[in-house]
Design an enzyme around this catalytic site. Sequence first.
Site, PDB file in Angstrom:
ATOM      1  N   GLU A  37       0.664  -1.113   0.009  1.00 32.44           N
ATOM      2  CA  GLU A  37       0.100   0.037   0.149  1.00 32.44           C
ATOM      3  C   GLU A  37       0.855   1.188  -0.005  1.00 32.44           C
ATOM      4  O   GLU A  37       0.640   2.254  -0.697  1.00 32.44           O
ATOM      5  CB  GLU A  37      -0.847   0.124   1.429  1.00 32.44           C
ATOM      6  CG  GLU A  37      -1.988  -1.205   1.417  1.00 32.44           C
ATOM      7  CD  GLU A  37      -3.041  -0.996  -0.123  1.00 32.44           C
ATOM      8  OE1 GLU A  37      -3.116  -0.177  -0.498  1.00 32.44           O
ATOM      9  OE2 GLU A  37      -3.320  -2.230  -0.482  1.00 32.44           O
ATOM     10  N   HIS A  39       1.791   2.205  -3.361  1.00 27.56           N
ATOM     11  CA  HIS A  39       0.799   2.718  -4.238  1.00 27.56           C
ATOM     12  C   HIS A  39       0.940   4.200  -3.941  1.00 27.56           C
ATOM     13  O   HIS A  39       0.955   5.112  -4.939  1.00 27.56           O
ATOM     14  CB  HIS A  39      -0.578   2.345  -3.682  1.00 27.56           C
ATOM     15  CG  HIS A  39      -0.984   1.049  -4.371  1.00 27.56           C
ATOM     16  ND1 HIS A  39      -0.791   1.004  -5.907  1.00 27.56           N
ATOM     17  CD2 HIS A  39      -1.447   0.008  -3.990  1.00 27.56           C
ATOM     18  CE1 HIS A  39      -1.305  -0.555  -6.365  1.00 27.56           C
ATOM     19  NE2 HIS A  39      -1.510  -0.889  -5.127  1.00 27.56           N
ATOM     20  N   GLU A  86      -0.360  -2.527  -9.792  1.00 28.22           N
ATOM     21  CA  GLU A  86      -0.116  -3.492  -8.756  1.00 28.22           C
ATOM     22  C   GLU A  86       1.143  -4.126  -8.902  1.00 28.22           C
ATOM     23  O   GLU A  86       1.738  -4.439  -7.745  1.00 28.22           O
ATOM     24  CB  GLU A  86      -1.466  -4.495  -9.009  1.00 28.22           C
ATOM     25  CG  GLU A  86      -2.671  -4.151  -8.544  1.00 28.22           C
ATOM     26  CD  GLU A  86      -2.856  -3.609  -7.198  1.00 28.22           C
ATOM     27  OE1 GLU A  86      -2.171  -4.099  -6.297  1.00 28.22           O
ATOM     28  OE2 GLU A  86      -3.444  -2.533  -7.055  1.00 28.22           O
TER      29      GLU A  86
HETATM   30 ZN   LIG Z   1      -2.599  -2.749  -4.584  1.00 25.82          ZN
END
Ligand SMILES: [Zn+2]
Length: 410
Positions: free
Chosen positions: A277, A280, A354
Site C-alpha cells: 500500500e 501505491h 499492482e
Molecule cells: Zn494494490
Amino acid sequence: MTPTTLFYIFISILIVSFIIDQVLDALNAKHYNDVIPEVLNDVYDTEEYQKSQDYKKTNYRFSLITASFSIITTLAFFFLDGFAIVDGIARDFSENEIIITLLFFGIIMLGSDIITTPFSYYQTFVIEEKFGFNKTTKKLFIIDKIKGWLMSIVLGGVILALLTWFYQTTENTFWLYAWALIAGFTLFMNLFYSRLIVPLFNKQTPLESGSLRDAISNYAQTVGFNLDKIFVIDGSKRSTKANAYFSGFGSEKRVTLYDTLINDLEEEEIVAVLAHEVGHYKKKHIIFNLATSVLLAGLTLYILSLLISNPLLSQALGVAKPSFHIGLIAFGILYSPISTITGLIMNWFSRKFEYQADDYAKNTYKAQPLITSLKKLSKNSLSNLTPHPAYVFMHYSHPTLLERFKNLSK
Ligand SMILES: [Zn+2]
C-alpha cells in the site's frame, strides 16, 4: 436521424453489452476446471478446492439469472415508454425543473432498488451464508439499506439539484461549472471519505500499540514514510472477507486494515501488505487515479454539453418535452461504450500499478510474506485461480495470483 432510429441504437447498445458480458462470463466459466498451476498448488487442499469450485459455479449461475432478469426488465421499460411515464408523474407534482429532475431520478432509483433488493438479499443470506462468508444480520442489512438511501438522497440530491440549476442558468458553459463541482466533490470525498462516510457504516479504531504497530512503524521509518494514522475497521460484522486500503493524501493520508485481515495473517504478512500500500502512495498511483478521474469527468461533461440540448434524445425515449434529466439518461446509454473503453484502460493501468506496488514491497521489505499473504487471502475468499485471459483483460483491476506470484518470485 429519426427518433425511432436512435431508439433502436439505444436498444442495440444495451443488447450488445449484455451479450459481450455473457460471452466473457461463459468463457471464464469454461476454465473453472483447468489444472491449477503447480506453484499455486498449496493454496487449497482438496476439500477447500471443491468448495471454491462450488462457489464459482453458484455465483456464475446466479449472475446469469440476475443479468438476464435485468436486461429483460430494462428492455421492457424502454419498449413500454417507462421514461415518459415517470417524466409525466414527476411533472404532475411540480413545475420547477429542479424538483422534476429530483423526483424523476428518485422514482427511477427507488424502482430499481425495489427490484434488485431481493437479489442482493439472496446473494448475502443464501449464497454468502452457505459458503460461510456472511456475518451480516437481517437487521444490519435493513439498517445499511436505509443509511445508504439517506446518503444517496442527501449527496445525490444536492449534486443533481446543482447540476440542473447550472444547466438551466448557464446553458453552453454548463459543463465547466459541472466539472468544477464534480472535481471538488471527488477531491473532497478522497480526502474525507474515511472520516465522514465510513463511520456511518463501520467502527474504526486506531491500531493499538504492540508488536504489530511497532513492526509497521519500523518498516515505515526505513522508507521514510510518515504513517501515524493506522486504523482497524470492524469488517467482520458483515463478512469474513479481508481487505486493507489506503486513502487520502498529505496530512489526511491513512491506512485502514480490516480486523479480518489481522486475524487471518501473520505479523510479517500484514507489514508486507502495508508495504504494498505504501508503494501505491510512493509511486503516486493515488494522485494519478484522482487526476485521471477528474480529467475523464471533464471530457464526459464536455461531450454531454454538446448533445444534451438536442431534442432528438428525448423524442427517442418517447418524451415530447426535452429536459435535462431525459437528456442525461439518453446520454448515459450513448456514452456507455466509451466508458467501457475508458474502464478497460483504467483497469490496464491499475494492473500495472499492482506490479509496481508489489515490486516496491519486494524491494523495501520482503517478497515471501507478500506471496503467502496473497495466497491466504485468495484461499479465504475462495478465489478463482484459473480465470480466462479475456475475462482478466476486461474485468480485473489486479493481476491474477499466478501473475503476481511470478513477478514477486523473479
Ligand atoms: Zn494494490
